[in-house]
Design a protein around this motif. Structure first.
Motif, PDB file in Angstrom:
ATOM      1  N   TYR A   6       0.840  -1.195   0.000  1.00  0.00           N
ATOM      2  CA  TYR A   6       0.000   0.000   0.000  1.00  0.00           C
ATOM      3  C   TYR A   6       0.875   1.246   0.000  1.00  0.00           C
ATOM      4  O   TYR A   6       1.559   1.528   0.977  1.00  0.00           O
ATOM      5  CB  TYR A   6      -0.936   0.009   1.215  1.00  0.00           C
ATOM      6  CG  TYR A   6      -1.939  -1.116   1.191  1.00  0.00           C
ATOM      7  CD1 TYR A   6      -3.074  -1.029   0.391  1.00  0.00           C
ATOM      8  CD2 TYR A   6      -1.747  -2.258   1.945  1.00  0.00           C
ATOM      9  CE1 TYR A   6      -3.991  -2.069   0.352  1.00  0.00           C
ATOM     10  CE2 TYR A   6      -2.664  -3.298   1.911  1.00  0.00           C
ATOM     11  CZ  TYR A   6      -3.789  -3.199   1.115  1.00  0.00           C
ATOM     12  OH  TYR A   6      -4.702  -4.216   1.066  1.00  0.00           O
ATOM     13  N   LYS A   7       0.842   1.990  -1.102  1.00  0.00           N
ATOM     14  CA  LYS A   7       1.579   3.252  -1.218  1.00  0.00           C
ATOM     15  C   LYS A   7       0.618   4.298  -1.772  1.00  0.00           C
ATOM     16  O   LYS A   7      -0.093   4.025  -2.747  1.00  0.00           O
ATOM     17  CB  LYS A   7       2.759   3.110  -2.186  1.00  0.00           C
ATOM     18  CG  LYS A   7       3.782   2.050  -1.763  1.00  0.00           C
ATOM     19  CD  LYS A   7       4.849   2.626  -0.869  1.00  0.00           C
ATOM     20  CE  LYS A   7       5.944   1.663  -0.533  1.00  0.00           C
ATOM     21  NZ  LYS A   7       5.803   0.941   0.701  1.00  0.00           N
ATOM     22  N   SER A   8       0.591   5.468  -1.175  1.00  0.00           N
ATOM     23  CA  SER A   8      -0.287   6.527  -1.677  1.00  0.00           C
ATOM     24  C   SER A   8       0.029   6.838  -3.136  1.00  0.00           C
ATOM     25  O   SER A   8       1.182   6.765  -3.564  1.00  0.00           O
ATOM     26  CB  SER A   8      -0.132   7.800  -0.842  1.00  0.00           C
ATOM     27  OG  SER A   8      -0.738   7.627   0.415  1.00  0.00           O
ATOM     28  N   VAL A   9      -1.019   7.188  -3.871  1.00  0.00           N
ATOM     29  CA  VAL A   9      -0.897   7.533  -5.282  1.00  0.00           C
ATOM     30  C   VAL A   9      -1.486   8.924  -5.473  1.00  0.00           C
ATOM     31  O   VAL A   9      -2.586   9.202  -5.000  1.00  0.00           O
ATOM     32  CB  VAL A   9      -1.660   6.500  -6.160  1.00  0.00           C
ATOM     33  CG1 VAL A   9      -1.620   6.901  -7.630  1.00  0.00           C
ATOM     34  CG2 VAL A   9      -1.093   5.102  -5.963  1.00  0.00           C
TER      35      VAL A   9
ATOM     36  N   VAL B  58      -1.182   8.258 -11.567  1.00  0.00           N
ATOM     37  CA  VAL B  58      -2.142   7.227 -11.960  1.00  0.00           C
ATOM     38  C   VAL B  58      -1.809   6.674 -13.347  1.00  0.00           C
ATOM     39  O   VAL B  58      -1.650   7.418 -14.303  1.00  0.00           O
ATOM     40  CB  VAL B  58      -3.592   7.780 -11.940  1.00  0.00           C
ATOM     41  CG1 VAL B  58      -4.563   6.767 -12.551  1.00  0.00           C
ATOM     42  CG2 VAL B  58      -4.017   8.130 -10.527  1.00  0.00           C
ATOM     43  N   LYS B  59      -1.688   5.340 -13.402  1.00  0.00           N
ATOM     44  CA  LYS B  59      -1.505   4.644 -14.684  1.00  0.00           C
ATOM     45  C   LYS B  59      -2.792   3.903 -15.061  1.00  0.00           C
ATOM     46  O   LYS B  59      -3.047   3.659 -16.225  1.00  0.00           O
ATOM     47  CB  LYS B  59      -0.348   3.643 -14.596  1.00  0.00           C
ATOM     48  CG  LYS B  59       1.014   4.297 -14.444  1.00  0.00           C
ATOM     49  CD  LYS B  59       2.135   3.276 -14.608  1.00  0.00           C
ATOM     50  CE  LYS B  59       3.497   3.934 -14.542  1.00  0.00           C
ATOM     51  NZ  LYS B  59       4.054   4.009 -13.205  1.00  0.00           N
TER      52      LYS B  59
ATOM     53  N   ILE C 224     -11.056   4.384  -9.208  1.00  0.00           N
ATOM     54  CA  ILE C 224      -9.941   4.649  -8.285  1.00  0.00           C
ATOM     55  C   ILE C 224      -8.661   4.557  -9.084  1.00  0.00           C
ATOM     56  O   ILE C 224      -8.484   3.667  -9.915  1.00  0.00           O
ATOM     57  CB  ILE C 224      -9.948   3.638  -7.121  1.00  0.00           C
ATOM     58  CG1 ILE C 224     -11.251   3.779  -6.339  1.00  0.00           C
ATOM     59  CG2 ILE C 224      -8.751   3.883  -6.198  1.00  0.00           C
ATOM     60  CD1 ILE C 224     -11.418   2.799  -5.239  1.00  0.00           C
ATOM     61  N   GLY C 225      -7.747   5.497  -8.803  1.00  0.00           N
ATOM     62  CA  GLY C 225      -6.485   5.558  -9.530  1.00  0.00           C
ATOM     63  C   GLY C 225      -5.393   4.769  -8.863  1.00  0.00           C
ATOM     64  O   GLY C 225      -5.156   4.906  -7.660  1.00  0.00           O
TER      65      GLY C 225
END
Length: 125
Positions: free
Chosen positions: A8-11, A16-17, A121-122
């Motif tokens: 879990y890492k903030s994006v 965003v891909k 969600i990105g």
């Protein structure tokens, strides 16, 4: 257990891909949370109707290592949208993931967009 947390890492929106469709607006309760799955991640999604905003974060509580944040109460602390873990009431910002109690434990947050009544969600992977 730690490797679960490490996925879990903030994006940020710029990172965003993949915009992953998680349902329609009506699939999510107002002013409450629900959980979706993306690959190996559980993501809590909140329709914060009182603020007219949507939020997404990891469902994993970094303190108790339980998938419970989607069950937490959402609210506002000095203008910051937050979720309280239902297990120990630690408050996390839904905007940047910081622990509003000052502890080191943070949560990952993800951008949300609504298009034509669908919720996305990105993710960066």
């Amino acid at each position: 257990m730690q490797n679960i947390l490490e996925q879990y890492k903030s994006v940020t929106e710029a990172e965003v891909k993949t915009w992953f469709e998680v349902g329609t607006v009506s699939d999510f309760p107002e002013n409450s949370g629900a959980c979706i799955k993306y690959k190996t991640k559980q993501i809590a999604v909140y329709n914060f109707a009182r603020k007219d905003k949507w939020y997404a974060c990891q469902n994993l509580c970094p303190h108790k290592m339980e998938m419970v944040l989607s069950l937490g109460m959402i609210g506002d602390k000095e203008g910051v949208a937050k979720v309280a873990c239902p297990m120990h009431k630690k408050n996390f910002s839904l905007e940047d993931g910081s622990n509003l109690g000052g502890d080191d434990l943070k949560i990952a947050v993800y951008p949300v967009k609504i298009e034509s009544g669908n919720v996305y969600i990105g993710f960066s992977d």
